[in-house]
Write a protein that holds these residues in place. Structure first.
Motif, PDB file in Angstrom:
ATOM      1  N   ASP A  27      -5.620 -80.676   4.937  1.00 26.92           N
ATOM      2  CA  ASP A  27      -4.555 -81.061   5.868  1.00 26.92           C
ATOM      3  C   ASP A  27      -3.178 -81.105   5.217  1.00 26.92           C
ATOM      4  OD1 ASP A  27      -6.442 -81.287   7.830  1.00 26.92           O
ATOM      5  OD2 ASP A  27      -6.612 -83.460   7.674  1.00 26.92           O
ATOM      6  N   HIS A  72      -9.485 -96.908   4.139  1.00 26.02           N
ATOM      7  CA  HIS A  72      -9.115 -95.715   4.895  1.00 26.02           C
ATOM      8  C   HIS A  72     -10.401 -95.010   5.315  1.00 26.02           C
ATOM      9  CE1 HIS A  72      -6.689 -91.683   4.958  1.00 26.02           C
ATOM     10  NE2 HIS A  72      -7.013 -92.100   6.157  1.00 26.02           N
ATOM     11  N   PHE A  74     -12.116 -91.891   6.695  1.00 25.19           N
ATOM     12  CA  PHE A  74     -11.913 -90.448   6.817  1.00 25.19           C
ATOM     13  C   PHE A  74     -13.130 -89.766   6.201  1.00 25.19           C
ATOM     14  CE2 PHE A  74     -10.516 -91.636   2.663  1.00 25.19           C
ATOM     15  CZ  PHE A  74     -10.815 -90.576   1.827  1.00 25.19           C
ATOM     16  N   PRO A  75     -13.551 -88.643   6.722  1.00 23.96           N
ATOM     17  CA  PRO A  75     -14.709 -87.969   6.135  1.00 23.96           C
ATOM     18  C   PRO A  75     -14.329 -87.266   4.827  1.00 23.96           C
ATOM     19  CG  PRO A  75     -13.855 -86.698   7.965  1.00 23.96           C
ATOM     20  CD  PRO A  75     -13.050 -87.965   7.904  1.00 23.96           C
ATOM     21  N   ASP A  82     -17.734 -91.723   4.283  1.00 26.01           N
ATOM     22  CA  ASP A  82     -16.971 -91.776   5.537  1.00 26.01           C
ATOM     23  C   ASP A  82     -15.605 -92.417   5.343  1.00 26.01           C
ATOM     24  OD1 ASP A  82     -19.203 -90.774   7.061  1.00 26.01           O
ATOM     25  OD2 ASP A  82     -20.101 -92.764   6.828  1.00 26.01           O
ATOM     26  N   GLY A  83     -15.306 -92.827   4.134  1.00 23.52           N
ATOM     27  CA  GLY A  83     -14.031 -93.455   3.849  1.00 23.52           C
ATOM     28  C   GLY A  83     -14.026 -94.114   2.492  1.00 23.52           C
ATOM     29  N   SER A 131       0.128 -91.951   0.145  1.00 30.83           N
ATOM     30  CA  SER A 131      -1.027 -92.797   0.401  1.00 30.83           C
ATOM     31  C   SER A 131      -0.911 -94.010  -0.511  1.00 30.83           C
ATOM     32  CB  SER A 131      -2.316 -92.035   0.113  1.00 30.83           C
ATOM     33  OG  SER A 131      -3.424 -92.890   0.265  1.00 30.83           O
ATOM     34  N   VAL A 156      -3.382 -98.019   6.000  1.00 29.20           N
ATOM     35  CA  VAL A 156      -3.669 -96.629   5.648  1.00 29.20           C
ATOM     36  C   VAL A 156      -2.427 -96.026   5.030  1.00 29.20           C
ATOM     37  CG1 VAL A 156      -4.281 -94.366   6.538  1.00 29.20           C
ATOM     38  CG2 VAL A 156      -5.395 -96.406   7.417  1.00 29.20           C
TER      39      VAL A 156
END
Length: 156
Positions: A27, A72, A74-75, A82-83, A131, A156
């Motif tokens: 991303d 956080h 997120f995959p 998963d985070g 981040s 986050v």
């Protein structure tokens, strides 16, 4: 949910610069505090010392203790988690040259592609993705007010 326990370091040198590392994710590039996952049986402090040596070449012991935390969801790209739940330690250090102990190939395998020192002016004026997202404001407040009395959730 599978949440990885991790640790990061907010490293500040005598010029009040902050050391950040860049991760190149699908991303886009994210600038973050150096650090990473806590291995089984490893303390957060030992994990931080290991990660800082690997990623930026800083040989240190944790000095000022944890100041922030964040979770956080997120995959992970590899599907393993998963985070991530992070504890962030404040470290004051002398000025040093960034020399990771991991090879470029090892760093790229962890999506890390760069590292550099940032001034508060550079942080505040940047359009980069950080981040945690509000990292420039968090650092500015820390430099102005000092560390928080209790560990603060920075989101986050």
């Amino acid at each position: 949910m599978r949440i990885r326990e991790a640790v990061r370091g907010l490293i500040i040198d005598p010029k009040l610069r902050v050391l950040l590392v860049a991760f190149d994710f699908p991303d886009g590039v994210v600038w973050a505090l150096p650090g990473g996952g806590i291995q089984e049986g490893e303390s957060a402090e030992a994990a931080l010392e290991r990660e800082l040596l690997e990623e930026v070449g800083l040989e240190t012991t944790v000095s000022d203790g944890p100041i922030w935390r964040r979770t956080h969801v997120f995959p992970f790209i590899d599907g393993s988690y998963d985070g991530q739940s992070e504890v962030i330690y404040l470290l004051h250090t002398t000025e040093f040259e960034i020399r990771p102990r991991l090879t470029d190939e090892q760093l790229k395998a962890e999506y890390m592609v760069a590292s550099r020192w940032w001034t508060i002016e550079e942080l505040m004026g940047s359009e980069a993705l950080f981040s945690p997202r509000k990292l420039p404001r968090l650092v500015a407040a820390l430099l102005e007010e000092g560390p928080p009395a209790v560990v603060v959730d920075v989101g986050v």
